[in-house]
Write an enzyme that holds these catalytic residues in place. Structure first.
Site, PDB file in Angstrom:
ATOM      1  N   ARG A 143     -26.293   4.107 -37.759  1.00 46.45           N
ATOM      2  CA  ARG A 143     -27.249   3.989 -36.634  1.00 46.45           C
ATOM      3  C   ARG A 143     -28.456   4.944 -36.788  1.00 46.45           C
ATOM      4  NH1 ARG A 143     -24.341   1.548 -32.328  1.00 46.45           N
ATOM      5  NH2 ARG A 143     -26.326   0.645 -31.684  1.00 46.45           N
TER       6      ARG A 143
ATOM      7  N   ASP B 158     -22.425  -8.613 -31.850  1.00 47.66           N
ATOM      8  CA  ASP B 158     -21.488  -8.124 -30.827  1.00 47.66           C
ATOM      9  C   ASP B 158     -20.394  -9.138 -30.510  1.00 47.66           C
ATOM     10  OD1 ASP B 158     -24.105  -6.424 -28.939  1.00 47.66           O
ATOM     11  OD2 ASP B 158     -23.047  -5.925 -30.779  1.00 47.66           O
TER      12      ASP B 158
ATOM     13  N   ARG C 119     -17.097   0.440 -20.991  1.00 49.79           N
ATOM     14  CA  ARG C 119     -18.520   0.741 -21.208  1.00 49.79           C
ATOM     15  C   ARG C 119     -19.366  -0.517 -21.055  1.00 49.79           C
ATOM     16  NH1 ARG C 119     -20.038   3.774 -26.531  1.00 49.79           N
ATOM     17  NH2 ARG C 119     -22.021   3.201 -25.618  1.00 49.79           N
TER      18      ARG C 119
HETATM   19  C1  EPZ Z   1     -28.758  -3.159 -29.979  1.00 50.57           C
HETATM   20  O1  EPZ Z   1     -28.492  -1.980 -30.678  1.00 50.57           O
HETATM   21  C2  EPZ Z   1     -27.594  -3.331 -29.031  1.00 50.57           C
HETATM   22  N1  EPZ Z   1     -27.545  -2.200 -28.103  1.00 50.57           N
HETATM   23  C3  EPZ Z   1     -26.304  -3.408 -29.843  1.00 50.57           C
HETATM   24  O2  EPZ Z   1     -25.233  -3.634 -28.929  1.00 50.57           O
HETATM   25  C4  EPZ Z   1     -26.393  -4.597 -30.787  1.00 50.57           C
HETATM   26  O3  EPZ Z   1     -25.241  -4.648 -31.582  1.00 50.57           O
HETATM   27  C5  EPZ Z   1     -27.631  -4.434 -31.680  1.00 50.57           C
HETATM   28  O4  EPZ Z   1     -28.808  -4.278 -30.866  1.00 50.57           O
HETATM   29  C6  EPZ Z   1     -27.846  -5.624 -32.597  1.00 50.57           C
HETATM   30  O5  EPZ Z   1     -27.987  -6.776 -31.838  1.00 50.57           O
HETATM   31  C7  EPZ Z   1     -28.407  -2.159 -27.064  1.00 50.57           C
HETATM   32  O6  EPZ Z   1     -29.231  -3.037 -26.885  1.00 50.57           O
HETATM   33  C8  EPZ Z   1     -28.289  -0.976 -26.147  1.00 50.57           C
HETATM   34  P1  EPZ Z   1     -30.635  -2.379 -33.891  1.00 50.57           P
HETATM   35  P2  EPZ Z   1     -29.632  -1.295 -31.572  1.00 50.57           P
HETATM   36  O7  EPZ Z   1     -31.609  -1.245 -33.842  1.00 50.57           O
HETATM   37  O8  EPZ Z   1     -30.972  -1.605 -31.019  1.00 50.57           O
HETATM   38  C9  EPZ Z   1     -30.827  -0.586 -38.249  1.00 50.57           C
HETATM   39  C10 EPZ Z   1     -23.187  -3.213 -27.930  1.00 50.57           C
HETATM   40  O9  EPZ Z   1     -22.010  -3.309 -28.303  1.00 50.57           O
HETATM   41  N2  EPZ Z   1     -31.760   0.427 -37.772  1.00 50.57           N
HETATM   42  O10 EPZ Z   1     -31.103  -3.763 -33.561  1.00 50.57           O
HETATM   43  O11 EPZ Z   1     -29.256   0.120 -31.781  1.00 50.57           O
HETATM   44  C11 EPZ Z   1     -29.434  -0.425 -37.645  1.00 50.57           C
HETATM   45  O12 EPZ Z   1     -28.681   0.520 -38.364  1.00 50.57           O
HETATM   46  C12 EPZ Z   1     -24.219  -2.615 -28.847  1.00 50.57           C
HETATM   47  O13 EPZ Z   1     -23.618  -3.577 -26.805  1.00 50.57           O
HETATM   48  C13 EPZ Z   1     -32.346   1.277 -38.701  1.00 50.57           C
HETATM   49  O14 EPZ Z   1     -32.085   1.183 -39.911  1.00 50.57           O
HETATM   50  O15 EPZ Z   1     -29.448  -2.055 -32.946  1.00 50.57           O
HETATM   51  C14 EPZ Z   1     -28.868  -1.828 -37.803  1.00 50.57           C
HETATM   52  O16 EPZ Z   1     -28.381  -1.985 -39.119  1.00 50.57           O
HETATM   53  C15 EPZ Z   1     -23.632  -2.249 -30.194  1.00 50.57           C
HETATM   54  N3  EPZ Z   1     -33.206   2.244 -38.278  1.00 50.57           N
HETATM   55  C16 EPZ Z   1     -30.098  -2.715 -37.618  1.00 50.57           C
HETATM   56  O17 EPZ Z   1     -31.245  -1.860 -37.785  1.00 50.57           O
HETATM   57  C17 EPZ Z   1     -33.543   2.375 -36.948  1.00 50.57           C
HETATM   58  O18 EPZ Z   1     -34.367   3.257 -36.633  1.00 50.57           O
HETATM   59  C18 EPZ Z   1     -30.205  -3.362 -36.259  1.00 50.57           C
HETATM   60  O19 EPZ Z   1     -29.926  -2.358 -35.322  1.00 50.57           O
HETATM   61  C19 EPZ Z   1     -32.941   1.495 -36.009  1.00 50.57           C
HETATM   62  C20 EPZ Z   1     -32.066   0.528 -36.447  1.00 50.57           C
END
Ligand code: EPZ
Length: 432
Positions: A131, A320, A413
């Site tokens: 993350r 998810d 949660r």
């Molecule tokens: C959102 O998380 C959701 N959370 C997550 O739900 C969900 O799984 C995820 O989107 C994907 O749909 C909320 O909306 C609060 P991302 P988020 O940034 O935004 C990489 C749940 O169970 N990345 O879209 O944190 C990251 O590692 C949660 O409700 C970077 O590399 O996910 C991942 O591989 C879990 N650098 C990809 O992007 C960054 O700076 C997508 O992650 C940010 C992200």
């Protein structure tokens, strides 16, 4: 462990016993829409009124973070909240909360844009992946913020305010899109977010900000353009933000219906947010009735066809729902494949499903396969995160015997009143 709340599920012992679940189960407001809605309260000069907010612990955590920032947060009856950011909110996210709550990153943009700085702890990774926050930091830097990193925390500073920028996300990221869009609303000049997230929660946030005076174009597409207000706050007068239905909770319940339902109806949902799921269920042979705000599983199919599941940013199949869907794949006849493209740590729950009788193989951090159908047997298990926890509850529901799911607080949660909702359709579940 004192805080180890656990769910106990007495399973239906399918397919040996010809039992099924029936009735109506209602979906609550979306966690991942409510969290950015709460964070957006810092963009308003007056009280932000919300409705259909889910009663879950992540919302309590977000409210506490806002209170520490000086935002008055008032829960009202029936899922309504009133949030007022007051004259001069502070800029430090409470480390003890923010460290364990990834959703706190959504606050970075609003706090930085409103106060000129934001101080926060390294957000913890979690079991589903590292993350990182590199896309957040590079986006704020492009908007003029200075980044100071110490060994425990970050400080972002923009004393002269943020300016517009063109930001290309190398990954589509939901919360970085949301928080940088909110920062851009108060920045000076135009911001263009490219390869932006298209999730319904991003669209719902942006559409409300437009109603309150923001100038945003391209919501739901991969290019979002925001014309900043140079620090002028929004007004929520005469508006109420209704939180959209939780598509992940809705999908989890539809999968439960596919596993064991007969005239099993999931209500208060938005079917178009679930097309990636319903299209797969139809391919597997599940009989569905799709209405304006409900989906009914008419009956459990006798034979389920296996599928190749690939998670993908919206409108693709949501990561998810990957773990809950795997429980259904254990009941399909033949070999199914799973390709988890978003997170690198989101297949571990399969080891637990194997203890319950599933036949599964993890090939690498992103790929696995399952062979079915395999009847599941009860186990004492521990949920590593909220979505795997829900998957274990689904598995326990069809298993033979009593399944105990530890770390029940993870499930709380993201799923409001889950045991009462499941009991309402015939699941024998309790929480201790
Ligand atoms: C959102 O998380 C959701 N959370 C997550 O739900 C969900 O799984 C995820 O989107 C994907 O749909 C909320 O909306 C609060 P991302 P988020 O940034 O935004 C990489 C749940 O169970 N990345 O879209 O944190 C990251 O590692 C949660 O409700 C970077 O590399 O996910 C991942 O591989 C879990 N650098 C990809 O992007 C960054 O700076 C997508 O992650 C940010 C992200």
């Amino acid at each position: 462990m004192p805080n180890d709340e656990r769910f106990i599920i007495d399973g239906l012992n399918l397919p040996t016993e010809q039992k099924f679940l029936t009735g109506k189960i209602a979906v609550s407001g979306a966690k991942n829409d409510a969290l950015p809605a709460f964070a957006s309260s810092l963009l308003f000069r007056d009280t932000l009124k919300l409705s259909n907010v889910p009663e879950i612990s992540d919302i309590t955590a977000m409210a506490k973070l806002l209170e520490v920032l000086g935002v008055k947060t008032e829960p009202k009856a029936g899922g309504r909240w009133e949030l007022f950011s007051g004259k001069s909110p502070s800029a430090t996210l409470e480390p003890d909360i923010a460290k364990h709550f990834r959703g706190s990153v959504i606050l970075l943009g609003p706090v930085l844009a409103r106060t000129g700085e934001v101080i926060f702890p390294h957000p913890g990774g979690c079991v589903i992946g590292e993350r990182p926050i590199d896309l957040f930091l590079s986006g704020f830097q492009k908007m003029g913020a200075e980044i100071i990193e110490s060994d425990h925390s970050y400080a972002l500073r923009a004393p002269k305010g943020l300016h517009g920028a063109e930001i290309f996300f190398k990954h589509q990221t939901v919360t970085a899109t949301e928080t940088l869009m909110m920062a851009a609303v108060l920045a000076q000049g135009k911001t263009v977010l490219k390869n932006a997230a298209m999730e319904p929660e991003v669209v719902a946030l942006g559409e409300f900000l437009i109603k309150a005076g923001a100038k945003i174009k391209g919501l739901g597409s991969s290019t979002i353009e925001i014309t900043g207000r140079g620090g002028k706050l929004l007004s929520a007068a005469k508006l109420t933000r209704k939180i959209i239905p939780d598509r992940i909770e809705a999908g989890s319940f539809v999968i439960l219906g596919a596993l064991a339902g007969k005239n099993f109806t999931v209500t208060n949902l938005e079917p178009k947010h679930l097309e990636s799921l319903t299209s797969l269920l139809l391919e597997m042979g599940i009989k569905l009735k799709i209405e304006t705000s409900a989906i009914t599983i008419l009956e459990r199919a006798t034979t389920l066809k296996p599928i190749n599941l690939r998670t993908h940013e919206y409108p693709g199949f949501p990561t998810d729902l990957q773990a809950p869907m795997a429980v259904l794949l254990t009941q399909a006849t033949g070999r199914s494949a799973i390709f988890e493209t978003i997170f690198e740590g989101r297949l571990g729950y399969l080891e637990t499903l194997k203890l319950m009788g599933a036949q599964a193989w993890i090939h690498d951090p992103h790929q696995a396969s399952l062979e079915g159908p395999t009847p599941l047997r009860a186990q004492e298990v521990t949920s590593p995160d909220l979505r795997a926890g829900l998957a274990y509850i689904l598995a326990g529901t069809i298993a033979r015997g009593k399944t105990v799911v530890h770390n029940g607080h993870y499930v709380d949660r993201g799923y409001a009143k889950i045991e009462a909702k499941l009991r309402g359709v015939g699941v024998t579940i309790s929480k201790e």
